[in-house]
Design a protein around this motif. Structure first.
Motif, PDB file in Angstrom:
ATOM      1  N   PRO A   1      25.633 -23.769  12.619  1.00  0.00           N
ATOM      2  CA  PRO A   1      25.235 -23.161  11.338  1.00  0.00           C
ATOM      3  C   PRO A   1      23.813 -23.538  10.898  1.00  0.00           C
ATOM      4  CG  PRO A   1      27.429 -24.132  11.208  1.00  0.00           C
ATOM      5  CD  PRO A   1      26.890 -24.513  12.550  1.00  0.00           C
ATOM      6  N   GLY A   2      23.395 -24.791  11.142  1.00  0.00           N
ATOM      7  CA  GLY A   2      22.067 -25.229  10.695  1.00  0.00           C
ATOM      8  C   GLY A   2      20.981 -24.477  11.434  1.00  0.00           C
ATOM      9  N   SER A   3      21.082 -24.475  12.757  1.00  0.00           N
ATOM     10  CA  SER A   3      20.085 -23.808  13.582  1.00  0.00           C
ATOM     11  C   SER A   3      20.096 -22.289  13.315  1.00  0.00           C
ATOM     12  CB  SER A   3      20.414 -24.117  15.044  1.00  0.00           C
ATOM     13  OG  SER A   3      19.498 -23.563  15.906  1.00  0.00           O
TER      14      SER A   3
ATOM     15  N   LEU B   1      15.423 -25.284  16.733  1.00  0.00           N
ATOM     16  CA  LEU B   1      16.208 -24.108  17.140  1.00  0.00           C
ATOM     17  C   LEU B   1      16.811 -24.472  18.491  1.00  0.00           C
ATOM     18  CD1 LEU B   1      13.606 -21.339  16.207  1.00  0.00           C
ATOM     19  CD2 LEU B   1      15.479 -22.244  14.801  1.00  0.00           C
ATOM     20  N   HIS B   2      18.083 -24.850  18.486  1.00  0.00           N
ATOM     21  CA  HIS B   2      18.647 -25.416  19.716  1.00  0.00           C
ATOM     22  C   HIS B   2      19.656 -24.481  20.374  1.00  0.00           C
ATOM     23  CE1 HIS B   2      22.440 -26.580  17.706  1.00  0.00           C
ATOM     24  NE2 HIS B   2      21.690 -26.919  16.674  1.00  0.00           N
ATOM     25  N   ALA B   3      19.939 -24.776  21.654  1.00  0.00           N
ATOM     26  CA  ALA B   3      20.955 -24.034  22.400  1.00  0.00           C
ATOM     27  C   ALA B   3      22.300 -24.296  21.726  1.00  0.00           C
ATOM     28  CB  ALA B   3      20.978 -24.539  23.836  1.00  0.00           C
TER      29      ALA B   3
ATOM     30  N   PHE C   1      27.937 -28.494   5.503  1.00  0.00           N
ATOM     31  CA  PHE C   1      26.797 -29.368   5.228  1.00  0.00           C
ATOM     32  C   PHE C   1      26.105 -29.741   6.544  1.00  0.00           C
ATOM     33  CE2 PHE C   1      27.177 -31.082   0.787  1.00  0.00           C
ATOM     34  CZ  PHE C   1      28.197 -30.253   0.372  1.00  0.00           C
ATOM     35  N   ARG C   2      24.788 -29.667   6.563  1.00  0.00           N
ATOM     36  CA  ARG C   2      24.024 -30.149   7.711  1.00  0.00           C
ATOM     37  C   ARG C   2      22.864 -31.006   7.204  1.00  0.00           C
ATOM     38  NH1 ARG C   2      27.892 -28.789   9.914  1.00  0.00           N
ATOM     39  NH2 ARG C   2      28.188 -27.576  11.821  1.00  0.00           N
ATOM     40  N   LYS C   3      22.623 -32.097   7.908  1.00  0.00           N
ATOM     41  CA  LYS C   3      21.570 -33.029   7.457  1.00  0.00           C
ATOM     42  C   LYS C   3      20.208 -32.672   8.051  1.00  0.00           C
ATOM     43  CE  LYS C   3      23.861 -37.225   6.128  1.00  0.00           C
ATOM     44  NZ  LYS C   3      25.196 -36.671   5.955  1.00  0.00           N
TER      45      LYS C   3
HETATM   46  C1  LIG Z   1      19.720 -38.070   8.659  1.00  0.00           C
HETATM   47  C2  LIG Z   1      19.523 -36.895   9.590  1.00  0.00           C
HETATM   48  C3  LIG Z   1      18.346 -36.156   9.542  1.00  0.00           C
HETATM   49  C4  LIG Z   1      18.149 -35.067  10.396  1.00  0.00           C
HETATM   50  N1  LIG Z   1      16.981 -34.355  10.315  1.00  0.00           N
HETATM   51  C5  LIG Z   1      16.797 -33.257  11.109  1.00  0.00           C
HETATM   52  C6  LIG Z   1      15.622 -32.440  10.995  1.00  0.00           C
HETATM   53  O1  LIG Z   1      14.742 -32.670  10.161  1.00  0.00           O
HETATM   54  N2  LIG Z   1      15.515 -31.363  11.817  1.00  0.00           N
HETATM   55  C7  LIG Z   1      16.495 -31.034  12.738  1.00  0.00           C
HETATM   56  O2  LIG Z   1      16.348 -30.026  13.434  1.00  0.00           O
HETATM   57  N3  LIG Z   1      17.609 -31.785  12.846  1.00  0.00           N
HETATM   58  C8  LIG Z   1      17.800 -32.876  12.041  1.00  0.00           C
HETATM   59  N4  LIG Z   1      18.942 -33.625  12.162  1.00  0.00           N
HETATM   60  C9  LIG Z   1      19.904 -33.256  13.199  1.00  0.00           C
HETATM   61  C10 LIG Z   1      20.813 -32.103  12.779  1.00  0.00           C
HETATM   62  O3  LIG Z   1      21.527 -32.447  11.595  1.00  0.00           O
HETATM   63  C11 LIG Z   1      21.799 -31.840  13.923  1.00  0.00           C
HETATM   64  O4  LIG Z   1      21.111 -31.436  15.066  1.00  0.00           O
HETATM   65  C12 LIG Z   1      22.870 -30.845  13.549  1.00  0.00           C
HETATM   66  O5  LIG Z   1      23.906 -30.984  14.484  1.00  0.00           O
HETATM   67  C13 LIG Z   1      22.381 -29.425  13.559  1.00  0.00           C
HETATM   68  O6  LIG Z   1      23.430 -28.612  13.078  1.00  0.00           O
HETATM   69  P1  LIG Z   1      23.804 -27.198  13.714  1.00  0.00           P
HETATM   70  O7  LIG Z   1      24.659 -26.556  12.708  1.00  0.00           O
HETATM   71  O8  LIG Z   1      22.568 -26.501  14.182  1.00  0.00           O
HETATM   72  O9  LIG Z   1      24.662 -27.564  15.000  1.00  0.00           O
HETATM   73  P2  LIG Z   1      26.166 -28.145  15.023  1.00  0.00           P
HETATM   74  O10 LIG Z   1      27.124 -27.174  14.455  1.00  0.00           O
HETATM   75  O11 LIG Z   1      26.139 -29.492  14.410  1.00  0.00           O
HETATM   76  O12 LIG Z   1      26.425 -28.287  16.568  1.00  0.00           O
HETATM   77  C14 LIG Z   1      26.662 -27.135  17.389  1.00  0.00           C
HETATM   78  C15 LIG Z   1      26.369 -27.511  18.844  1.00  0.00           C
HETATM   79  O13 LIG Z   1      24.963 -27.732  18.973  1.00  0.00           O
HETATM   80  C16 LIG Z   1      24.712 -29.005  19.553  1.00  0.00           C
HETATM   81  N5  LIG Z   1      23.463 -29.532  18.946  1.00  0.00           N
HETATM   82  C17 LIG Z   1      23.268 -29.985  17.693  1.00  0.00           C
HETATM   83  N6  LIG Z   1      21.989 -30.360  17.531  1.00  0.00           N
HETATM   84  C18 LIG Z   1      21.368 -30.132  18.698  1.00  0.00           C
HETATM   85  C19 LIG Z   1      20.042 -30.301  19.158  1.00  0.00           C
HETATM   86  N7  LIG Z   1      19.070 -30.788  18.366  1.00  0.00           N
HETATM   87  N8  LIG Z   1      19.741 -29.941  20.438  1.00  0.00           N
HETATM   88  C20 LIG Z   1      20.699 -29.433  21.245  1.00  0.00           C
HETATM   89  N9  LIG Z   1      21.985 -29.251  20.870  1.00  0.00           N
HETATM   90  C21 LIG Z   1      22.304 -29.591  19.617  1.00  0.00           C
HETATM   91  C22 LIG Z   1      25.941 -29.828  19.197  1.00  0.00           C
HETATM   92  O14 LIG Z   1      26.096 -30.883  20.112  1.00  0.00           O
HETATM   93  C23 LIG Z   1      27.052 -28.809  19.266  1.00  0.00           C
HETATM   94  O15 LIG Z   1      27.454 -28.629  20.615  1.00  0.00           O
HETATM   95  C24 LIG Z   1      19.147 -34.716  11.324  1.00  0.00           C
HETATM   96  C25 LIG Z   1      20.350 -35.454  11.369  1.00  0.00           C
HETATM   97  C26 LIG Z   1      20.529 -36.531  10.520  1.00  0.00           C
HETATM   98  C27 LIG Z   1      21.824 -37.314  10.586  1.00  0.00           C
END
Ligand SMILES: Cc1cc2nc3c(=O)[nH]c(=O)nc-3n(C[C@H](O)[C@H](O)[C@H](O)COP(=O)(O)OP(=O)(O)OC[C@H]3O[C@@H](n4cnc5c(N)ncnc54)[C@H](O)[C@@H]3O)c2cc1C
Length: 356
Positions: free
Chosen positions: A204-206, A198-200, A177-179
């Protein structure tokens, strides 16, 4: 409308403690608990859970206004009873209404119908589905995306067990799950937009956003979380993960509202045009090469903002990386002395940690 009722008899080795801890925990999260006629009663919004002793067992009766409320209340009670129970895992089997809830009522499968980059680090997916209208109110802006496990042989969608909790056919390969935030809606077209950073160190979300293509199916659960609150003067502070929420709230602010918005992004290329009717001064903070989550740009900017002292109703909203969130929350609470109803500060992600 007739209330919905569900009940379960549960064998607990420490019933008094479980009931006290479930009630105490939910009171911390805004519920209200009381003892009446030998029963412990927990009120959460307009739903109720009543705990009584029934021989050796604990009888839990849940009353709600509708079936979706019943699903949520059963799930809240069951998950916390299981969390606080000691000894063998107690069996919970709800009877009464809700026996036909086979999937979470707030779950739906959407289809990707559009993919485009808004700025170099922000990808917009347009998703289509039968019930996107449930995301229209600006009081709850967020949803969970179910990112399928890479090793799963086929997409897994959640079902609801007799204990009221989500279950998976293959729990080891359950989706993550990702928010995310609903950036905008087109009700006539039956679509909603989500903007993904689209982050470094892509998680899974990115990665999901990078690979998504029209025709892909995606499971979502929502809406949830907070949203726009009525005030005269606003402060919005956030990094790019909060930009979709800030942009949507700014679009919905009425003309008379005033305030400031400070938004941190990677560099000038990630600045977006924003639509604002209200009198909000928007300032972009650029990291210019510093990795996300490593600067004090946002917290410094918030500390430097003058709040009105003319009796205006103030509301401060902040969402960003964990360290910046901590600094901003302490500024809002300890320096600005904002009350609980005057602010919301949330960590949207934490550097170095996964956000499941
Ligand atoms: C209520 C809520 C709403 C949100 N809305 C949005 C939205 O609309 N759009 C959006 O893009 N995000 C949003 N986010 C943030 C998003 O859920 C997180 O950035 C999440 O960690 C992304 O998941 P991932 O699977 O890409 O990375 P993860 O698996 O969670 O993390 C992998 C690695 O990436 C790093 N990481 C995570 N996010 C970032 C970032 N932004 N920049 C740099 N490094 C990062 C982590 O620290 C970790 O090292 C929201 C979060 C919440 C709680």
């Amino acid at each position: 409308m007739k209330d919905c009722l569900a009940h379960a008899r549960v064998a607990l080795s420490n019933p008094e403690e479980v009931i006290a801890r479930v009630c105490g925990h939910m009171v911390e999260h805004g519920g209200r608990a009381e003892e009446r006629d030998g029963a412990h009663i927990l009120h959460i919004h307009d739903a109720q859970a009543r705990f009584t002793r029934d021989g050796d067992a604990t009888l839990i009766e849940v009353t709600t206004k509708d079936l979706e409320g019943l699903y949520h209340m059963r799930s809240i009670i069951a998950s916390h009873v299981l969390e606080f129970a000691e000894g063998p895992v107690p069996e919970i089997a709800w009877a009464g209404d809700g026996g036909d809830i086979l999937r979470p009522p707030n779950f739906q499968i959407l289809q990707v119908v559009g993919v485009r980059d808004v700025t170099p680090h922000m990808r917009r997916l347009t998703l289509s589905g039968a019930d996107v209208a449930r995301f229209a109110p600006t009081s709850a802006l967020h949803l969970n995306i179910l990112v399928q496990h890479p090793a799963a042989s086929e997409p897994q969608w959640p079902t609801v067990g007799r204990n009221g909790l989500i279950q998976w056919a293959d729990p080891e390969h359950r989706p993550l799950f990702r928010k995310y935030t609903v950036r905008s809606l087109d009700l006539a077209a039956g679509t909603l937009d989500i903007d993904f950073v689209l982050h470094a160190d892509a998680g899974p979300g990115s990665t999901f956003a990078e690979r998504a293509k029209p025709g892909d199916r995606v499971g979502i659960v929502g809406p949830g979380g907070g949203g726009l609150v009525e005030a005269d003067w606003y402060l919005f502070a956030g990094d790019e993960t909060a930009l979709p929420a800030i942009a949507r709230m700014l679009e919905h602010l009425p003309e008379g509202a005033r305030g400031r918005a400070v938004i941190e992004v990677a560099d000038a290329g990630d600045i977006q045009p924003l639509t604002v009717k209200a009198d909000i001064e928007v300032e972009w903070l650029l990291r210019n090469g510093a990795p996300a989550g490593t600067t004090t740009l946002l917290a410094d900017a918030v500390r430097g903002i003058a709040f009105p002292d003319d009796g205006s109703r103030v509301y401060a909203w902040a969402a960003c990386e964990y360290q910046a969130f901590r600094a901003i929350r302490s500024c809002l609470r300890e320096e600005r002395r904002l009350q609980a109803h005057e602010h919301l500060a949330v960590a949207y992600w934490r550097r170095g940690e996964e956000g499941d």
